[in-house]
Structure formats: C-alpha cells, structure tokens
Design a protein around this motif. Structure first.
Motif, PDB file in Angstrom:
ATOM      1  N   LEU A  29       0.824  -1.213   0.000  1.00  0.00           N
ATOM      2  CA  LEU A  29       0.000   0.000   0.000  1.00  0.00           C
ATOM      3  C   LEU A  29       0.859   1.264   0.000  1.00  0.00           C
ATOM      4  O   LEU A  29       0.556   2.238  -0.702  1.00  0.00           O
ATOM      5  CB  LEU A  29      -0.931  -0.011   1.216  1.00  0.00           C
ATOM      6  CG  LEU A  29      -1.950  -1.158   1.268  1.00  0.00           C
ATOM      7  CD1 LEU A  29      -2.744  -1.107   2.565  1.00  0.00           C
ATOM      8  CD2 LEU A  29      -2.891  -1.105   0.071  1.00  0.00           C
ATOM      9  N   THR A  30       1.941   1.255   0.784  1.00  0.00           N
ATOM     10  CA  THR A  30       2.817   2.430   0.837  1.00  0.00           C
ATOM     11  C   THR A  30       3.500   2.674  -0.503  1.00  0.00           C
ATOM     12  O   THR A  30       3.582   3.811  -0.980  1.00  0.00           O
ATOM     13  CB  THR A  30       3.873   2.243   1.937  1.00  0.00           C
ATOM     14  OG1 THR A  30       3.220   1.997   3.185  1.00  0.00           O
ATOM     15  CG2 THR A  30       4.740   3.481   2.060  1.00  0.00           C
ATOM     16  N   GLU A  31       3.989   1.594  -1.115  1.00  0.00           N
ATOM     17  CA  GLU A  31       4.660   1.741  -2.409  1.00  0.00           C
ATOM     18  C   GLU A  31       3.680   2.189  -3.489  1.00  0.00           C
ATOM     19  O   GLU A  31       4.020   3.009  -4.348  1.00  0.00           O
ATOM     20  CB  GLU A  31       5.307   0.409  -2.799  1.00  0.00           C
ATOM     21  CG  GLU A  31       6.077   0.449  -4.107  1.00  0.00           C
ATOM     22  CD  GLU A  31       7.323   1.305  -4.035  1.00  0.00           C
ATOM     23  OE1 GLU A  31       7.941   1.543  -5.091  1.00  0.00           O
ATOM     24  OE2 GLU A  31       7.685   1.749  -2.924  1.00  0.00           O
ATOM     25  N   ALA A  32       2.454   1.682  -3.440  1.00  0.00           N
ATOM     26  CA  ALA A  32       1.450   2.113  -4.416  1.00  0.00           C
ATOM     27  C   ALA A  32       1.137   3.594  -4.263  1.00  0.00           C
ATOM     28  O   ALA A  32       0.996   4.321  -5.254  1.00  0.00           O
ATOM     29  CB  ALA A  32       0.179   1.278  -4.255  1.00  0.00           C
ATOM     30  N   SER A  33       1.042   4.062  -3.015  1.00  0.00           N
ATOM     31  CA  SER A  33       0.796   5.483  -2.781  1.00  0.00           C
ATOM     32  C   SER A  33       1.962   6.329  -3.266  1.00  0.00           C
ATOM     33  O   SER A  33       1.771   7.395  -3.866  1.00  0.00           O
ATOM     34  CB  SER A  33       0.547   5.720  -1.290  1.00  0.00           C
ATOM     35  OG  SER A  33       0.372   7.086  -1.020  1.00  0.00           O
ATOM     36  N   ARG A  34       3.187   5.862  -3.041  1.00  0.00           N
ATOM     37  CA  ARG A  34       4.367   6.611  -3.487  1.00  0.00           C
ATOM     38  C   ARG A  34       4.425   6.695  -5.010  1.00  0.00           C
ATOM     39  O   ARG A  34       4.680   7.766  -5.583  1.00  0.00           O
ATOM     40  CB  ARG A  34       5.631   5.942  -2.947  1.00  0.00           C
ATOM     41  CG  ARG A  34       6.909   6.720  -3.201  1.00  0.00           C
ATOM     42  CD  ARG A  34       8.114   5.957  -2.689  1.00  0.00           C
ATOM     43  NE  ARG A  34       8.380   4.796  -3.514  1.00  0.00           N
ATOM     44  CZ  ARG A  34       9.128   4.822  -4.626  1.00  0.00           C
ATOM     45  NH1 ARG A  34       9.666   5.964  -5.039  1.00  0.00           N
ATOM     46  NH2 ARG A  34       9.337   3.730  -5.323  1.00  0.00           N
ATOM     47  N   LEU A  35       4.167   5.586  -5.676  1.00  0.00           N
ATOM     48  CA  LEU A  35       4.186   5.582  -7.141  1.00  0.00           C
ATOM     49  C   LEU A  35       3.074   6.456  -7.720  1.00  0.00           C
ATOM     50  O   LEU A  35       3.252   7.096  -8.761  1.00  0.00           O
ATOM     51  CB  LEU A  35       4.049   4.142  -7.655  1.00  0.00           C
ATOM     52  CG  LEU A  35       5.214   3.203  -7.321  1.00  0.00           C
ATOM     53  CD1 LEU A  35       4.927   1.805  -7.844  1.00  0.00           C
ATOM     54  CD2 LEU A  35       6.521   3.728  -7.907  1.00  0.00           C
ATOM     55  N   LYS A  36       1.938   6.493  -7.035  1.00  0.00           N
ATOM     56  CA  LYS A  36       0.839   7.343  -7.503  1.00  0.00           C
ATOM     57  C   LYS A  36       1.224   8.818  -7.432  1.00  0.00           C
ATOM     58  O   LYS A  36       0.942   9.597  -8.357  1.00  0.00           O
ATOM     59  CB  LYS A  36      -0.408   7.077  -6.662  1.00  0.00           C
ATOM     60  CG  LYS A  36      -1.625   7.849  -7.122  1.00  0.00           C
ATOM     61  CD  LYS A  36      -2.838   7.516  -6.274  1.00  0.00           C
ATOM     62  CE  LYS A  36      -4.063   8.309  -6.736  1.00  0.00           C
ATOM     63  NZ  LYS A  36      -5.255   7.997  -5.901  1.00  0.00           N
ATOM     64  N   LYS A  37       1.880   9.211  -6.347  1.00  0.00           N
ATOM     65  CA  LYS A  37       2.324  10.602  -6.231  1.00  0.00           C
ATOM     66  C   LYS A  37       3.358  10.938  -7.302  1.00  0.00           C
ATOM     67  O   LYS A  37       3.343  12.030  -7.881  1.00  0.00           O
ATOM     68  CB  LYS A  37       2.909  10.844  -4.839  1.00  0.00           C
ATOM     69  CG  LYS A  37       1.879  10.802  -3.721  1.00  0.00           C
ATOM     70  CD  LYS A  37       2.528  11.069  -2.372  1.00  0.00           C
ATOM     71  CE  LYS A  37       1.486  11.027  -1.258  1.00  0.00           C
ATOM     72  NZ  LYS A  37       2.099  11.253   0.080  1.00  0.00           N
ATOM     73  N   ILE A  38       4.260   9.985  -7.573  1.00  0.00           N
ATOM     74  CA  ILE A  38       5.267  10.217  -8.616  1.00  0.00           C
ATOM     75  C   ILE A  38       4.595  10.388  -9.976  1.00  0.00           C
ATOM     76  O   ILE A  38       4.970  11.266 -10.770  1.00  0.00           O
ATOM     77  CB  ILE A  38       6.277   9.053  -8.632  1.00  0.00           C
ATOM     78  CG1 ILE A  38       7.110   9.061  -7.349  1.00  0.00           C
ATOM     79  CG2 ILE A  38       7.181   9.143  -9.856  1.00  0.00           C
ATOM     80  CD1 ILE A  38       8.058   7.892  -7.230  1.00  0.00           C
ATOM     81  N   ASP A  39       3.590   9.564 -10.249  1.00  0.00           N
ATOM     82  CA  ASP A  39       2.875   9.686 -11.524  1.00  0.00           C
ATOM     83  C   ASP A  39       2.185  11.042 -11.644  1.00  0.00           C
ATOM     84  O   ASP A  39       2.173  11.652 -12.720  1.00  0.00           O
ATOM     85  CB  ASP A  39       1.842   8.564 -11.647  1.00  0.00           C
ATOM     86  CG  ASP A  39       2.500   7.200 -11.788  1.00  0.00           C
ATOM     87  OD1 ASP A  39       3.686   7.158 -12.169  1.00  0.00           O
ATOM     88  OD2 ASP A  39       1.835   6.180 -11.503  1.00  0.00           O
ATOM     89  N   GLU A  40       1.608  11.523 -10.544  1.00  0.00           N
ATOM     90  CA  GLU A  40       0.948  12.832 -10.584  1.00  0.00           C
ATOM     91  C   GLU A  40       1.957  13.947 -10.845  1.00  0.00           C
ATOM     92  O   GLU A  40       1.687  14.869 -11.626  1.00  0.00           O
ATOM     93  CB  GLU A  40       0.217  13.073  -9.264  1.00  0.00           C
ATOM     94  CG  GLU A  40      -0.982  12.158  -9.045  1.00  0.00           C
ATOM     95  CD  GLU A  40      -1.620  12.361  -7.688  1.00  0.00           C
ATOM     96  OE1 GLU A  40      -1.055  13.156  -6.892  1.00  0.00           O
ATOM     97  OE2 GLU A  40      -2.668  11.739  -7.415  1.00  0.00           O
ATOM     98  N   ILE A  41       3.120  13.864 -10.199  1.00  0.00           N
ATOM     99  CA  ILE A  41       4.149  14.893 -10.410  1.00  0.00           C
ATOM    100  C   ILE A  41       4.653  14.866 -11.849  1.00  0.00           C
ATOM    101  O   ILE A  41       4.823  15.911 -12.494  1.00  0.00           O
ATOM    102  CB  ILE A  41       5.308  14.691  -9.417  1.00  0.00           C
ATOM    103  CG1 ILE A  41       4.820  14.922  -7.982  1.00  0.00           C
ATOM    104  CG2 ILE A  41       6.462  15.624  -9.742  1.00  0.00           C
ATOM    105  CD1 ILE A  41       5.852  14.596  -6.928  1.00  0.00           C
ATOM    106  N   VAL A  42       4.884  13.664 -12.369  1.00  0.00           N
ATOM    107  CA  VAL A  42       5.354  13.542 -13.756  1.00  0.00           C
ATOM    108  C   VAL A  42       4.310  14.074 -14.729  1.00  0.00           C
ATOM    109  O   VAL A  42       4.634  14.756 -15.709  1.00  0.00           O
ATOM    110  CB  VAL A  42       5.697  12.068 -14.057  1.00  0.00           C
ATOM    111  CG1 VAL A  42       5.989  11.884 -15.537  1.00  0.00           C
ATOM    112  CG2 VAL A  42       6.895  11.623 -13.229  1.00  0.00           C
ATOM    113  N   ALA A  43       3.030  13.779 -14.450  1.00  0.00           N
ATOM    114  CA  ALA A  43       1.965  14.269 -15.334  1.00  0.00           C
ATOM    115  C   ALA A  43       1.904  15.794 -15.323  1.00  0.00           C
ATOM    116  O   ALA A  43       1.728  16.428 -16.378  1.00  0.00           O
ATOM    117  CB  ALA A  43       0.625  13.677 -14.900  1.00  0.00           C
ATOM    118  N   GLN A  44       2.063  16.399 -14.147  1.00  0.00           N
ATOM    119  CA  GLN A  44       2.061  17.861 -14.074  1.00  0.00           C
ATOM    120  C   GLN A  44       3.251  18.455 -14.824  1.00  0.00           C
ATOM    121  O   GLN A  44       3.110  19.454 -15.544  1.00  0.00           O
ATOM    122  CB  GLN A  44       2.088  18.304 -12.613  1.00  0.00           C
ATOM    123  CG  GLN A  44       0.814  17.978 -11.841  1.00  0.00           C
ATOM    124  CD  GLN A  44       0.919  18.365 -10.379  1.00  0.00           C
ATOM    125  OE1 GLN A  44       1.948  18.878  -9.929  1.00  0.00           O
ATOM    126  NE2 GLN A  44      -0.141  18.106  -9.625  1.00  0.00           N
TER     127      GLN A  44
END
Length: 305
Positions: A115-130
């Motif tokens: 769960l922690t790794e999934a949350s971290r990867l999700k934040k990274i994806d949002e930053i990359v998308a921005q």
C-alpha cells in the motif's frame, strides 16, 4: 574520513540499489505519455533475423506487454490466499505458534509495504503528469506563430498616431449622455429647492415667536423680569449648569431629541413639515381623510347590519 567519502554524505562504499516492491508485473497500465515515449524506441529482433532458441523459454520478435496485476490482486494472491485457515493452536507447540505469529506479522508488513509503495508511485505519476503538462504548454507557446490575418490586422503604433486615440460617441450614445446630464442637473436643482423650502418653512414656524413691535417688546420684558421672574431665574440657572458641565452631550440632549422627533414625524420644531404642507396644498391630505371616513362609515354600517 577522506574527501571522497564526504561527497557521498559520509558513507563509504557504494550503496546497493533499492529492491523494487513490485517485481516483474506492473500495478497499472501505461499512460499515454509512456506509450508515446516508448514508441520511438527500437527493441526486439529485426525482420529476417532468426529467433534464438532456449529450452523452457520462448523468445519474441517484439517483447509483449507485461500483464498488469493491481495491488488488490497482489494482496489477495500473495497474502490472503497464503494465510492458514482454521488452525487449532491448542494442538500446536510453542515453536509452531511462534512461527504462525511470525508469518502473520510478515504478511501484515508485506501488505503495508504494498500500500505504501502504491501510494508513493501514484504521487510520482501525478508529479510527472504535471511536469509533462507544463512542458507541453510551454512547447505550444514556443511554437506559436501568428497567422497572416493577425499580422495584417494587428494595430501598429503608426496606425494609432494617424487616427484618433479615442473613438467618438455614436448619435444614440450622445443622446443618452445628454439625457443623463439633464437628469443629474434636475435632481440637484430639486434638492436645492427642497432645502430652500424647508428653511423657509422653518422660518415661517419660528416667526410666530418673533417680536416685531414695541408693544410686544415691552410685554416680553415685563413678562420676563416682573411677572415670571422666578421662571426666568430658574432657566438661567439651568443654562449656567449646562454650560459649566464637562460633557457637551448634556447641553445638546434636548436639541438632539427634537431633531430625532422632527425627522421621524416629518415636522419642523414640532410644526407641520414640508411633506405635510405639500399634501395639504395638493389636496392629498383631504382626499385621504375622506377615504378614511368613508371606510369607517362602511365598517359601522356593516357592523350594525
């Protein structure tokens, strides 16, 4: 400690790479940006080149996409399905019970890591998308080129200097401005006339107490100093006390009360005000009185019948 170690934060040697939590299969499908980025890469075996052979392994000319396994599926497959079911701890030894608890703790830690790794990867994806959105927007601004129509119709400094800076009003706009000016002037004149009428009415009410003849002056002096001397003396004492008091509000309390009463009732020093005079002269007051009397008579007739 040497200088070379300080460059790495005081840690000697090379730190090992962090082990990925999700191996082999991704937890989400590729985004449009990732697909577009990988489309420019050439990988695999070219046409005409025979594929290698290996026992137990299949080669592909173009590497197929890996199967997506979500976090929920991983938890169900690797954690929940491997948990022992219906275990009777009374029949187990202490060593076996300890192993069960150890495995349970490991499963909890693994689930939390997922769960922690999934949350971290999700934040990274949002930053990359921005970042990609900003880069795309900046690229559009850099590549923007004005069309010929815009270049030909865009006003220049010379065109501003040749013609008037401000356009003239149209005929309809000029008429509206003139009517508005006339209305403003009439409103100001009406306010001035009403102020003069109020002052004149105030003077008219105050004229009843004016002394205009010698006989009235002698009568007023006699009234003040001989007939009602005690009233004059008490009024003088009251005035002296008010003037000697520290607070100015005490001296003006009666005046303020009269102003409030006149404003509420529409009067001037307790006498009829301008609105009352207008209603009387126009006959509006008389009409209202007649209508009220007719209504009262009608109610009495209805009550008696």
């Amino acid at each position: 400690m040497g200088k070379g170690v300080l460059k790495y934060g005081g840690k000697s040697g090379i730190l090992p790479k962090v082990r990925p939590v999700f191996k082999r299969n991704p937890i989400r499908a590729k985004t449009a940006y990732e697909i577009e980025k990988e489309a420019h890469l050439e990988h695999g075996f070219a046409e005409g080149v025979p594929l290698p052979k290996k026992t137990g392994f299949e080669f592909h000319r173009i590497q197929p996409e890996k199967k997506v396994i979500s976090v929920e599926e991983r938890i169900k497959l690797n954690i929940e399905s491997k948990a022992p079911q219906n275990v009777d701890e009374s029949k187990l030894t202490q060593d076996q019970i300890w192993k069960l608890k150890r495995d349970e703790i490991r499963r909890d830690y693994l689930k939390q890591a997922y769960l922690t790794e999934a949350s971290r990867l999700k934040k990274i994806d949002e930053i990359v998308a921005q970042q990609e959105e900003k880069k795309k927007h900046q690229t559009e601004l850099d590549d923007y080129e004005e069309s010929d129509a815009v270049k030909l119709t865009l006003p220049t400094v010379d065109s501003y200097l040749k013609g008037p800076i401000m356009r003239n009003r149209t005929k309809e706009e000029q008429q509206l401005v003139e009517q508005q000016r006339l209305l403003n002037r009439r409103v100001r004149e009406l306010e001035v006339e009403e102020k003069r009428a109020d002052d004149l009415l105030d003077l008219y009410h105050a004229a009843a107490n004016f002394i205009t003849t010698e006989e009235e002056l002698e009568a007023a002096i006699t009234e003040a100093f001989e007939v009602n001397f005690s009233k004059f003396d008490s009024s003088q004492n009251i005035i002296e006390q008010r003037l000697a008091s520290a607070g100015p509000g005490y001296a003006t309390v009666d005046y303020n009360e009269r102003l409030i009463t006149d404003h509420v009732l529409g009067e001037v020093n307790g006498k009829p005000g301008l609105a009352t005079v207008k209603d009387t002269l126009s006959g509006e007051k008389e009409r209202l009185s007649r209508d009220a009397q007719v209504a009262i008579n009608q109610e009495r007739t209805d009550a008696s019948s």
